[in-house]
Design an enzyme around this catalytic site. Structure first.
Site, short mmCIF file in Angstrom:
data_model
loop_
_atom_site.label_atom_id
_atom_site.label_comp_id
_atom_site.label_asym_id
_atom_site.label_seq_id
_atom_site.Cartn_x
_atom_site.Cartn_y
_atom_site.Cartn_z
N LYS A 34 -3.42 1.91 15.05
CA LYS A 34 -3.37 2.84 13.92
C LYS A 34 -4.09 4.14 14.27
O LYS A 34 -4.97 4.18 15.15
CB LYS A 34 -4.00 2.20 12.69
CG LYS A 34 -5.45 1.79 12.87
CD LYS A 34 -5.92 0.97 11.68
CE LYS A 34 -7.32 0.43 11.91
NZ LYS A 34 -7.77 -0.44 10.80
N CYS A 90 -14.83 -3.62 0.34
CA CYS A 90 -13.44 -3.94 0.67
C CYS A 90 -12.99 -5.12 -0.19
O CYS A 90 -13.78 -5.75 -0.89
CB CYS A 90 -13.30 -4.26 2.15
SG CYS A 90 -14.04 -5.85 2.63
N LYS A 116 -5.82 7.65 12.18
CA LYS A 116 -6.23 8.12 10.86
C LYS A 116 -6.70 9.57 10.93
O LYS A 116 -7.49 9.95 11.80
CB LYS A 116 -7.35 7.23 10.31
CG LYS A 116 -6.91 5.79 10.08
CD LYS A 116 -8.04 4.94 9.53
CE LYS A 116 -7.57 3.52 9.24
NZ LYS A 116 -8.66 2.68 8.69
N CYS A 128 -13.46 -1.50 6.84
CA CYS A 128 -12.56 -0.80 5.91
C CYS A 128 -13.30 0.02 4.87
O CYS A 128 -12.80 1.06 4.44
CB CYS A 128 -11.63 -1.81 5.23
SG CYS A 128 -10.43 -2.55 6.36
N ARG A 184 -1.57 6.93 9.69
CA ARG A 184 -1.70 6.35 8.36
C ARG A 184 -1.79 7.44 7.29
O ARG A 184 -1.65 8.62 7.56
CB ARG A 184 -2.95 5.44 8.32
CG ARG A 184 -2.91 4.28 9.32
CD ARG A 184 -2.01 3.16 8.86
NE ARG A 184 -2.09 1.98 9.70
CZ ARG A 184 -2.93 0.96 9.54
NH1 ARG A 184 -3.82 0.99 8.56
NH2 ARG A 184 -2.90 -0.09 10.35
N CYS A 220 -15.85 -8.44 6.76
CA CYS A 220 -15.73 -8.65 8.20
C CYS A 220 -16.16 -7.37 8.88
O CYS A 220 -16.41 -6.35 8.23
CB CYS A 220 -14.29 -9.04 8.57
SG CYS A 220 -13.14 -7.66 8.70
N ARG A 227 0.84 -1.20 0.00
CA ARG A 227 0.00 0.00 0.00
C ARG A 227 0.88 1.25 0.00
O ARG A 227 1.84 1.34 0.76
CB ARG A 227 -0.91 0.00 1.22
CG ARG A 227 -1.85 1.19 1.32
CD ARG A 227 -2.64 1.13 2.63
NE ARG A 227 -3.48 -0.05 2.68
CZ ARG A 227 -3.87 -0.61 3.83
NH1 ARG A 227 -3.47 -0.14 4.99
NH2 ARG A 227 -4.66 -1.67 3.80
N CYS A 245 -7.59 -11.34 2.03
CA CYS A 245 -7.62 -10.77 3.37
C CYS A 245 -7.82 -11.87 4.41
O CYS A 245 -8.81 -12.61 4.36
CB CYS A 245 -8.72 -9.73 3.50
SG CYS A 245 -8.82 -9.02 5.16
#
Length: 570
Positions: free
Chosen positions: A211, A432, A213, A481, A148, A477, A79, A438
């Site tokens: 993380k 996603c 954001k 995302c 991120r 899930c 990424r 994944c």
């Protein structure tokens, strides 16, 4: 005592791993050189994330490879760090070539306004990263327990304010970037520095608990879903002049099924800052989370739980103590949509911008739709930029009046306009990646949503709603995302072929949805949504959005607080 000051043995194992990693080096150099396996060690798998890399395997092949006594088909997702989501056409062409040389031949536009490569083998990983670096781009801090990729309302070409906000995305990203030279040593063959390398100024030896954001929005567009993020900056303007930003804190989408202590949460607006204060605010907000976030329970380690547990009053006081000044009162603003303006739009400087809908962000060639080839040919002649949106779409930005007809001809030649007309429902849908790569996916998403949209489109067309947008999002899930909890219709994978269905988010991204049906398959999905869609067509009030309608008629109650998200619906 804050978690960050506790003995390491009392904290989550990841904290010890980060502390002992020699600033994200670990044994990555040795793992990448090991020819016996296509994987890296378990510890190094965690560290690769800080360098923008996820180790995955093809789950479609797991069973067969197990029968053959082979290890899983390991591969890597890579990424990019691309603050503000803009690349030059020269960079696009280079990334296109790298996708075909080292990855699976496609480019993935993500919900965080950047690129992902899929299917990169370990033996090609270093060359792939070096190829990205040669374009003057990188993958540093695109994943991991750090700040991120910083996102912003799409396309700096639109107006001077958009350009300023885009520039702030770059400045924040650079200011909060990890300073370790590990990335340069491991992937770019920089000579190793002495192990007396200074400690990370914003992160220390254990970085963040999880993380972090950051998003910047330019009202009335909320395309980046600013309230879904740990920290948001909402541009406040007066007569086209950027005065500063409202600050929102404590958003986040992830949760775990059946664990009520986990929940998505929308950020709260706590004040206003001037443009000269932005970097200071960004740093100190993140550092509050660094010092007070949960380092024992990673399921409770996001900033939203720090805010939820300690309260906004505590946070504002702690932030202002660190800043050394008080925030101003929030200014008035208004959001209208989370979507993208498709087709041709004209900027304030007279240049043109074409927003192309890219289904689920996957740039690939199909037998009846050579999308990747078409964008390659446009990139060869276009003199502006390519701008990515957080809705997984692409903007051909900065097209001059003289060049517009040529770009239009190429769009038509490669089937991007004209006969290939997408429904409003499809243009406002995103998914996603999920299966097969994944490791967290419980159900299909990217591979399944298009066929589900086909079936929902039939119902929409029959109801006379073919041109009416409804925000639809799907994830494999509950980690969120694709921000499904901010969709008017959200699908979240529960098991293979089974989804929880959520309804009632606002079209402008300022209210989450609520559980409507649990653990159901396609037949039940269609049977439960069809009557609501038909009723919406017949009973909606003027200007009423679907998310507001289902609340008004009692299909679901409004979701007022994240802590209530997993409570029983009865």
């Amino acid at each position: 005592m804050n978690d960050i000051s506790r003995p390491l043995e009392e904290l989550h194992p990841n904290e010890r791993l980060k502390h002992n990693s020699e600033q994200l080096r670990g044994t990555l150099r040795e793992s990448l050189a090991d020819p016996v396996t296509g994987a890296v060690t378990d510890d190094d798998t965690q560290l690769t994330k800080f360098h923008g890399i996820y180790q995955q395997d093809d789950r479609d092949l797991r069973s067969e490879r197990r029968k053959q006594k082979l290890e899983p088909f390991y591969q890597f997702m890579v990424r990019l760090r691309l603050p503000g989501g803009v690349c030059t056409t020269k960079q696009w062409l280079a990334l296109d070539e790298l996708a075909r040389q080292y990855a699976n031949g496609t480019l993935r536009l993500t919900t965080r306004q950047t690129f992902q490569f899929h299917g990169v083998l370990k033996r090609n990983l270093k060359a792939h990263i070096q190829g990205i670096n040669a374009t003057l781009l990188d993958t540093m801090a695109a994943c991991g327990d750090v700040n991120r990729n910083v996102i912003a309302t799409a396309n700096p070409w639109r107006s001077p304010v958009h350009r300023q906000v885009y520039d702030f995305a770059h400045r924040i990203s650079q200011h909060l970037r990890p300073r370790s030279r590990a990335y340069f040593e491991i992937f770019l063959d920089e000579k190793p520095v002495a192990r007396s390398e200074p400690e990370e100024p914003n992160y220390g030896r254990t970085y963040l608990p999880r993380k972090f954001k950051i998003a910047l929005a330019v009202p009335p567009d909320n395309d980046i879903d600013v309230f879904a993020h740990d920290l948001g900056f909402i541009a406040i303007t007066e007569q086209d002049e950027l005065l500063g930003f409202n600050i929102s804190v404590g958003g986040g989408m992830g949760m775990s099924h059946g664990e009520p202590k986990t929940f998505p949460r929308l950020a709260d607006v706590i004040g206003f800052c001037r443009v000269e204060q932005v970097l200071d605010v960004a740093e100190q907000v993140m550092c509050v989370q660094r010092d007070f976030g949960d380092r024992k329970d990673r399921g409770h380690a996001r900033f939203k739980y720090t805010i939820e547990d300690r309260g906004l009053d505590w946070f504002r006081k702690e932030l202002e103590r660190r800043l050394g000044y008080a925030l101003e009162a929030p200014r008035a603003f208004r959001f209208e949509t989370t979507g993208d303006p498709y087709g041709w739009q004209k900027g304030t400087d007279g240049t043109w911008h074409f927003t192309l809908s890219v289904e689920n962000g996957r740039v690939a060639d199909h037998p009846d739709y050579p999308l990747m080839s078409g964008l390659r040919e446009i990139a060869k002649v276009h003199k502006g930029d390519y701008a990515l949106t957080t809705n997984q779409n692409l903007i051909i930005a900065g097209v001059s009046e003289a060049q517009k007809s040529n770009i239009q001809s190429l769009l038509e030649q490669y089937g991007m306009v004209g006969t290939r007309r997408q429904s409003a429902l499809r243009r406002h849908a995103m998914a996603c990646v999920a299966l097969p790569t994944c490791g967290l996916a419980m159900a299909e998403s990217e591979r399944y949503l298009p066929s589900l949209i086909d079936k929902l489109d039939v119902i929409m067309h029959e109801a006379g709603l073919a041109d009416d947008p409804i925000v639809v999002r799907m994830t494999g899930c509950p980690n969120g995302c694709a921000r499904p909890y901010l969709a008017e219709i959200g699908f979240v994978g529960k098991a293979l072929g089974k989804y929880n269905v959520y309804l009632g988010a606002s079209f402008s991204g300022e209210r989450m949805n609520r559980l409507f049906r649990e653990n159901i398959g396609e037949t039940e999905i269609i049977d439960s949504l069809a009557p609501l869609i038909r009723d919406y067509a017949q009973q909606r009030q003027e200007g009423e959005r679907f998310g507001d309608f289902v609340i008004r008629v009692g299909a679901v109650k409004p979701m007022l607080a994240g802590r209530d998200f997993q409570q029983p619906t009865a």
